[in-house]
Scaffold this active site. Structure first.
Site, PDB file in Angstrom:
ATOM      1  N   ARG A  62      10.206 -34.164  23.299  1.00  0.00           N
ATOM      2  CA  ARG A  62       9.687 -35.382  24.086  1.00  0.00           C
ATOM      3  C   ARG A  62       8.631 -36.221  23.710  1.00  0.00           C
ATOM      4  NH1 ARG A  62      10.873 -30.713  27.124  1.00  0.00           N
ATOM      5  NH2 ARG A  62       8.767 -29.946  27.039  1.00  0.00           N
ATOM      6  N   GLU A  99       2.687 -18.545  22.229  1.00  0.00           N
ATOM      7  CA  GLU A  99       2.533 -17.404  23.223  1.00  0.00           C
ATOM      8  C   GLU A  99       3.188 -15.843  22.695  1.00  0.00           C
ATOM      9  OE1 GLU A  99       3.239 -16.528  28.021  1.00  0.00           O
ATOM     10  OE2 GLU A  99       3.975 -18.603  27.050  1.00  0.00           O
TER      11      GLU A  99
END
Length: 177
Positions: A62, A99
């Protein structure tokens, strides 16, 4: 000059996506809105005009949209920082922690030149791992990071603060706690 656009009203919120307890903020409606894209380009152009950048680097994927809008407004070319294995030719890579493991980004060796100033653009800053890797790639090629422009900052995750603490200029258009 672009009219003021309330990006927060255009960004849609999706509770419990992609998993329970997460509030996902979807920027896709912003990208579908020509006035919002023009506003984003104008705001980052204004905020970084004194930085005199030579190109705009977009972070996959994006960030490519944001970088292209800003690049057109500023009359500058766009550099792509992509996931490993997505760019042809000779590249350099940088791995970083995410993560649940690690990820690797890459840039083409000839994407920027020594001494150039590069504005880095992305849709969102969370923990900052990807942005730090992008800066390291640009700097490894001898260029300088002119700053970071994010449409959305998740302030509670401290990624923008991490970049600021490293000495980078960071501008975010919408900040959520």
């Amino acid at each position: 000059m672009a009219s003021k656009v309330n990006l927060d009203r255009i960004i849609t919120k999706h509770p419990d996506f992609p998993k329970p307890g997460i509030l996902f903020r979807d920027i896709n409606p912003v990208f579908r809105n020509p006035a919002a894209l023009k506003f984003i380009a104008s705001e980052f152009y204004k905020k970084f005009s004194k930085s005199r950048f030579d190109s705009v680097a977009g972070i996959e994927s994006r960030g490519f949209v944001v970088a292209t809008a800003v690049g057109i407004k500023a009359g500058k070319g766009v550099v792509m920082i992509r996931k490993a294995g997505k760019l042809p030719g000779t590249t350099i890579k940088k791995s970083y922690d995410i993560e649940y493991g690690s990820a690797t980004m890459e840039i083409q060796n000839n994407a920027v030149k020594r001494g150039q100033k590069v504005l880095v653009a992305d849709d969102l800053i969370a923990t900052g791992g990807t942005a730090v890797a992008a800066a390291q790639l640009i700097e490894e090629l001898g260029a300088k990071v002119a700053g970071f422009g994010f449409v959305i900052e998740l302030a509670g995750l401290k990624g923008a603060d991490r970049l600021r603490d490293m000495g980078y200029k960071v501008e975010s258009l919408v900040v959520y706690d």
